[in-house]
Design an enzyme around this catalytic site. Structure first.
Site: not given
Length: 523
Positions: A285, A319
């Site tokens: 990720e 993120c």
């Protein structure tokens, strides 16, 4: 803490005197343990004697949190070897027993909520709401995985048969040694949850926390072992990515891996290099350049709140942070006036002492230098509507404190618009139509989160059908996920943001840590 006072990422405040008083007491207690030297946890051995590195608080760099071992290549090899040897027995442990052990780990996290929150604030600089939220989420995720394991019956399913003498069964099996390489921005949730998923599914684990937040790894290993995970089943190696991380990635007996971090490291240095002899699961990720769209019919109060929280929660160091907002020209000025006002009113402070601080410091020193450089680019090439300064006065002088920043007037090809920044800087871009907004929102190599604000159902439908992102939110005043999760939610990216959309929190998470074996037994 009762469910009625539980703090999550969606909480706007933690306005509870008992909550803060308990945290204040925990901060005092944790301070008594600052400066200690912490060993590696490799098997039954607490290893010291390596070169050490310091961890200091981003709130005040004069605060020495501790000394940590710089794990060597041999340390990693030993951890993997011990984990490999322990793997058959751990996988053979009935899954119900593994689930009970992980339930206990979640319970211990809850019992130590205030202590862990205090360490997280000291080590990472999160505000109190976000710090409470991460610790609660770590426990939530572990319990959720146990729930899904039970619902799936351990992932053993009967299959059809062509011959009455045959018994056909689909069995999901562990891979073996699973590595978890975690980031500094969510050091508990993104180390503890993947490690728990791997352990629950019968894998053994080697954990490598970020060098900026090593204490999280020390405490999580302690909790897993106290809960009943055998010593040879979960290992901890602190140290650099270039040595400990690289050796873990390249080791032929590392059977599976979960990484959260930058695109460059995740894709170029890990994903491309991990499987050399044969395919192996590699869950990465990575980053995001996440857009939000504000249309003419939007509720502007909701849009301002959602964009502000998405962009500046945790100082933009996530993120999922909103870093681009596309605003319809008909409401641009009204939206910007309120957004700039909200941004200037953002409370910045030391979360150890300031209960109401929305933004603490940036978490790492390189981010401070990035912010200086990006703010200068924004002044030179665009118009700063709010923020843009490093804070160096008074109580904030010894930390990495900056102002949340809003800039407009940059071209779509400008680096601040195109590249992931990981600081609290938001680019506002004008659009004239839904089609233009959607096209520009999708014009990125990333695809993690995206937001939308409109009162028109046809526009909402078009957004949901057309946006290229793994996690989307519509008309949400609490903003983007990771900064707004009300509980356990799927979290994974499309395109350059991740190798799978189901790596953290979704109903398909555990399947990522398993491989299928189809069995036919003939009587």
């Amino acid at each position: 803490m009762s469910e009625t006072t539980k703090v999550t990422y969606a909480s706007l405040t933690a306005d509870n005197e008992e909550l803060h008083a308990n945290l204040d007491a925990a901060i005092v207690q944790v301070r008594e343990h600052l400066g200690a030297t912490h060993p590696l946890g490799v098997g039954r051995e607490a290893r010291t004697g390596r070169a050490t590195f310091e961890s200091r608080s981003p709130i005040d760099t004069r605060i020495l949190l501790g000394h940590f071992q710089s794990g060597t290549e041999d340390d990693v090899r030993d951890a993997v070897s011990l984990a490999k040897a322990a793997a058959p027995a751990w996988e053979a442990t009935p899954w119900q027993e593994r689930a009970t052990v992980l339930d206990r780990a979640a319970g211990l996290i809850r019992e130590r909520l205030y202590e862990l929150t205090a360490w997280l604030i000291l080590e990472n600089g999160k505000n109190r709401v976000e710090a409470f939220g991460e610790i609660e989420e770590t426990a939530d995720l572990i319990l959720y995985y146990g729930q899904k394991m039970r619902e799936a019956g351990g992932f053993t399913n009967p299959m059809g048969r062509l011959d009455d003498r045959d018994t056909n069964t689909s069995v999901m099996r562990a891979h073996g040694v699973w590595a978890v390489i975690s980031p500094w921005n969510f050091p508990y949730a993104l180390l503890g949850a993947p490690a728990a998923a791997a352990l629950l599914t019968g894998n053994t684990v080697v954990m490598k926390p970020a060098s900026d937040t090593p204490m999280a790894g020390v405490l999580l290993q302690e909790i897993f072992r106290e809960a009943g995970v055998p010593e040879d089943v979960v290992h901890l190696v602190t140290g650099s990515g270039g040595v400990a991380g690289r050796t873990l990635v390249e080791h032929p007996d590392t059977a599976g891996l979960t990484f959260t971090g930058s695109y460059d490291v995740g894709f170029n240095q890990i994903y491309r290099r991990f499987a050399t002899r044969f395919p192996k699961p590699c869950i990465v990720e990575m980053g995001g350049k996440n857009p939000a769209i504000v249309m003419e019919s939007a509720d502007l109060a909701r849009a301002v709140s959602g964009v502000h929280r998405s962009a500046f929660g945790m100082g933009g160091q996530k993120c999922s942070a909103c870093s681009r907002v596309y605003v319809h020209e008909a409401v641009e000025e009204a939206f910007l006036a309120e957004l700039a006002k909200a941004t200037r009113a953002t409370r910045i402070g030391d979360p150890l002492s300031d209960r109401s601080a929305f933004m603490g410091p940036l978490s790492i020193a390189p981010a401070l230098e990035d912010f200086r450089r990006f703010a200068e680019m924004a002044r030179r090439d665009g118009e700063i509507l709010a923020g843009g300064n490093v804070l160096t006065e008074g109580d904030l002088a010894h930390g990495y404190f900056v102002e949340p920043t809003v800039v407009r007037g940059l071209g779509e090809d400008h680096p601040l618009v195109r590249e992931e920044l990981f600081v609290p800087l938001l680019c506002v871009q004008r659009v004239g139509s839904m089609d233009e907004a959607l096209a520009k929102a999708n014009d990125t190599e990333y695809g993690l989160t995206a937001g939308f604000f409109s009162r028109k159902q046809e526009e909402i439908d078009a957004f949901l059908a057309g946006i290229q992102a793994g996690v989307v939110y519509v008309n949400r005043a609490a903003g983007a996920t990771t900064g707004a999760w009300p509980g356990v939610q799927p979290f994974g990216g499309w395109k350059g943001s991740g190798s799978t959309g189901k790596n953290i929190g979704g109903p398909h998470t555990l399947g990522c840590y398993l491989r299928e074996q189809s069995r036919t037994v003939t009587a």
